[in-house]
Design an enzyme around this catalytic site. Structure first.
Site, mmCIF file in Angstrom:
data_model
loop_
_atom_site.group_PDB
_atom_site.id
_atom_site.type_symbol
_atom_site.label_atom_id
_atom_site.label_comp_id
_atom_site.label_asym_id
_atom_site.label_seq_id
_atom_site.Cartn_x
_atom_site.Cartn_y
_atom_site.Cartn_z
ATOM 1 C CE LYS A 50 42.983 42.791 45.791
ATOM 2 N NZ LYS A 50 42.547 41.524 46.326
ATOM 3 C CB SER A 125 39.061 42.923 46.788
ATOM 4 O OG SER A 125 40.145 42.036 46.983
ATOM 5 C CB SER A 149 39.316 38.898 46.299
ATOM 6 O OG SER A 149 38.545 39.334 47.236
#
Length: 451
Positions: A50, A125, A149
């Protein structure tokens, strides 16, 4: 690759190929009795990260335009541990602006699409990770989770994700990192296509922290006390649970009862109806030292001047803001949370009471089955019309409980279905074991476009 299709934002393929050649050389030259598997348990395994995490030489913007020139000069702790275990990073993947929304779209990289339907969101996210894994671009991924997330992208993209018990895996080396009370809610964890990969990756990510868990204990599925809750009780802030999600959860219950001979107890936990309010209140509360939670508007300014959300909204309306609408909306609403001080205190107290109730219910051998989200993967932009649906995952962050997101095949529209598996603190081994079992029973990850 068009900006709106981006999953891997910045790649290091040449470096990865060179590292793979070094692995080949190591394997060819290693003595037969050399225990490479023990030294490098992930030797040669590709991994994506990420973009909010530092990966040396890669951008580290978290989708914030102010940080578009920031390049990581070191590795986040979990990234370093994966590298030391032999994993080969391929690059970094997309996230929402400042990791605080459940659609992975920002003004730096654009939008990431769902591989099962390009008109659908990937979640956030850690949405880029979910999309990359589902599309078979990567094998394992690094995600973080303060409101779902890891789990929402894993659900929407039909892969596995694990939010560990709070405090087991270090969060160092990501932006934004948690401060104050939020350090107890933010969790870093693995995302994988296959359930069996979650535990070994978790072990490496956790490092010495793995001693807090019971991963070496053998799990007897027949001895687990299973509990099931179909919905949150009807919160006015959250969408009703889709019929297909309820149906597949019912199938899980029926399979557990028929195959394992267990009795799944249906429960009603009334405080879950207030999941969003509890999460919001606890996220904005002071820590034990009286430190205030960091303001989102300060993060938007990234150590510069705080952003004025109302002014940004006016700029957004004429196409001149460098921020996304969800980020501006969050900046506008965060002040409202602190207006009712007494009401907030009651919600924080309710959250602590709910935590005690959950721990008592689950005990040392309990697993709760709970919907991952009220709906299957929504179409792009629609989350702004149902902004609080993330409460189905977020509540477990403030409760500090381990949760494994498990895919359960595809629904009638060809979109992934799934379920959350929840256990008491430090009982991650239970949810991971159930996830491996359900993968065999329901098929796990499905190749996009195959059905």
């Amino acid at each position: 690759m068009q900006p709106e299709h981006r999953r891997v934002l910045c790649c290091r393929f040449e470096e990865a190929l060179q590292e793979a050649r070094q692995v080949d050389k190591l394997l060819s030259e290693a003595p037969a009795d050399d225990c490479l598997e023990e030294k490098f348990p992930l030797l040669g395994v590709p991994v994506t990260v990420k973009e909010a995490f530092s990966l040396y030489g890669m951008p580290n913007t978290s989708g914030l335009v102010n940080r578009r020139n920031v390049v990581a000069t070191s590795d986040a702790t979990v990234v370093s541990r994966l590298k030391q275990a032999g994993a080969i990073p391929l690059g970094v993947t997309n996230c929402s602006e400042l990791c605080m929304w459940y659609e992975s779209s920002n003004k730096v990289y654009g939008r990431t699409n769902n591989p099962y339907d390009l008109q659908r969101i990937v979640g956030g996210s850690s949405g880029g990770e979910g999309s990359v894994l589902a599309a078979a671009c990567s094998v394992i991924g690094v995600g973080s989770d303060i409101g779902g997330s890891i789990r929402m992208p894993a659900f929407f993209n039909g892969v596995f994700g694990h939010k560990p018990t709070t405090g087991v895996v270090p969060n160092d080396g990501q932006f934004p990192n948690a401060q104050g009370v939020r350090t107890s809610y933010l969790c870093t964890g693995p995302m994988c296509r296959y359930a069996e990969d979650l535990e070994p990756v978790l072990r490496i990510m956790a490092g010495p922290g793995v001693s807090k868990l019971k991963l070496n204990e053998k799990v007897s599925l027949e001895k687990i006390k299973f509990h099931c809750m179909d919905h949150d009780g009807g919160s006015i802030f959250v969408s009703p649970v889709d019929k297909e999600i309820l149906q597949v959860q019912k199938k899980v219950v029926e399979h557990l009862e028929s195959d394992l001979g267990v009795q799944v107890q249906h429960v009603t936990i009334h405080k879950m109806k207030y999941s969003f309010q509890i999460w919001s209140a606890m996220m904005s509360s002071k820590d034990s030292d009286g430190q205030e939670a960091q303001r989102f508007t300060d993060l938007l300014g990234d150590h510069g001047k705080p952003v004025w959300p109302l002014w940004e909204l006016m700029k957004w309306l004429v196409g001149m803001s460098s921020h996304t609408l969800p980020a501006i909306a969050l900046g506008l609403t965060e002040k409202l949370v602190n207006l009712n001080v007494s009401g907030k205190a009651k919600l924080v107290s309710m959250g602590r009471s709910l935590q005690e109730e959950m721990e008592a219910l689950l005990g040392p051998d309990g697993v709760l089955l709970y919907p991952s989200h009220p709906t299957i993967a929504p179409k792009h932009h629609s989350p702004i019309c149902m902004p609080f649906n993330f409460a189905y995952t977020a509540i477990f962050n403030v409760l500090g409980l381990p949760v494994t997101q498990c895919p359960l095949g595809l629904g009638s529209e060809g979109l992934p279905l799934g379920i959350q598996l929840v256990a008491a603190a430090y009982n991650d081994h239970l949810t991971l074991a159930v996830a491996r079992y359900l993968e065999k029973a329901f098929g796990g990850w499905v190749v996009p476009g195959e059905v």
